[in-house]
Design an enzyme around this catalytic site. Structure first.
Site, PDB file in Angstrom:
ATOM      1  N   TYR A 122       0.752  -0.938   0.165  1.00 21.06           N
ATOM      2  CA  TYR A 122       0.267   0.155  -0.118  1.00 21.06           C
ATOM      3  C   TYR A 122       1.319   1.860  -0.348  1.00 21.06           C
ATOM      4  CZ  TYR A 122      -3.170   3.286   1.547  1.00 21.06           C
ATOM      5  OH  TYR A 122      -4.342   4.302   1.873  1.00 21.06           O
ATOM      6  N   LYS A 160       0.800   4.287  -3.109  1.00 17.34           N
ATOM      7  CA  LYS A 160       0.372   5.742  -2.546  1.00 17.34           C
ATOM      8  C   LYS A 160       1.269   6.869  -2.484  1.00 17.34           C
ATOM      9  CE  LYS A 160      -3.720   5.391  -1.371  1.00 17.34           C
ATOM     10  NZ  LYS A 160      -4.756   6.572  -2.016  1.00 17.34           N
TER      11      LYS A 160
END
Length: 250
Positions: free
Chosen positions: A155, A159
């Site tokens: 993740y 991002k």
């Protein structure tokens, strides 16, 4: 929580009242809060998109099918919502992956949604925004754009890539008058962060900060103390931040 920090953009802000907005992943969590607050602030129309539009339960919005990883659905959404002046890229996924040990298919799935899905919607809606006077894009990013965390490093990588994407398209779309704003936040109290047992912010407060940033013409909105702390740490020795994370000061 302190007052969110915004960095102003030279382009004018977009007034929410009278705007036509499209929110990705609007059936729950932050996306649902975005759709509701946009309606409350007087948006003329809000397209609330989801993979299953029947799951959208807010009165007054226009449900629209959209899986951001499906190119055909992205193109269809842009064709159906040709009056959009504000695009909120909220759809995102975390499969709780580490980069070295997780199933690579899970890491790729995170990148498909968080990076490639965001880019697909930006590319599809950029001409729509240009035709409607420029408008604005709000990308929902994360404090994890700037730091790793055990168990969510896939993740984190997505991002970080989405942050770079946001900076890149801001430069590319400036000439057509499109404001591009990045919203950075720590954990908030939604289903998305249900597995995280640390402190969580109020989603309504984060959403309000993002929409205020759009109206102010902000390039970046730092929605909470943790995100501000992490960004400040980028100019320092990273060891200090990761010592804090290991000590549980998050």
């Amino acid at each position: 929580m302190t007052t969110p920090n915004t960095h102003t953009h030279p382009a004018p802000g977009l007034r929410i009242e009278g705007a036509v907005a499209l929110v990705t992943g609007a059936n729950r969590g932050l996306g649902r809060h975005f759709a509701r607050q946009l309606m409350e602030r007087g948006a003329a129309r809000v397209y609330a998109t989801a993979r299953r539009p029947e799951a959208v339960d807010l009165p007054g919005v226009v449900p629209l099918r959209l899986d951001v990883t499906d190119d055909d659905e992205v193109r269809a959404a842009a064709a159906a919502a040709g009056d959009v002046t504000l695009l909120v890229n909220n759809a995102g996924v975390s499969r709780w992956t580490n980069l070295v040990t997780a199933d690579l298919a899970d890491v790729r799935a995170e990148m498909e949604t968080n990076f490639w899905g965001t880019l697909a919607t930006v590319r599809a809606f950029a001409p729509v925004l240009a035709a409607n006077g420029g408008g604005a894009i709000l990308n929902v990013l994360s404090a994890q754009s700037w730091h790793a965390y055990p168990g969510t490093n896939g993740y984190h990588a997505t991002k970080a890539a989405q942050w770079a994407l946001t900076n890149g398209v801001r430069v590319e779309l400036a000439e057509q008058g499109t404001l591009v704003t990045g919203l950075h936040l720590g954990a908030v109290d939604t289903d998305f962060s249900a597995a995280y047992d640390g402190p969580k912010g109020a989603p309504a407060v984060v959403v309000r900060a993002g929409l205020d940033g759009i109206e102010a013409g902000a390039a970046e909105v730092i929605a909470d103390d943790w995100s501000a702390h992490v960004k400040k740490s980028l100019a320092e020795d990273p060891t200090r931040l990761y010592d804090e994370i290991r000590a549980g000061i998050v």
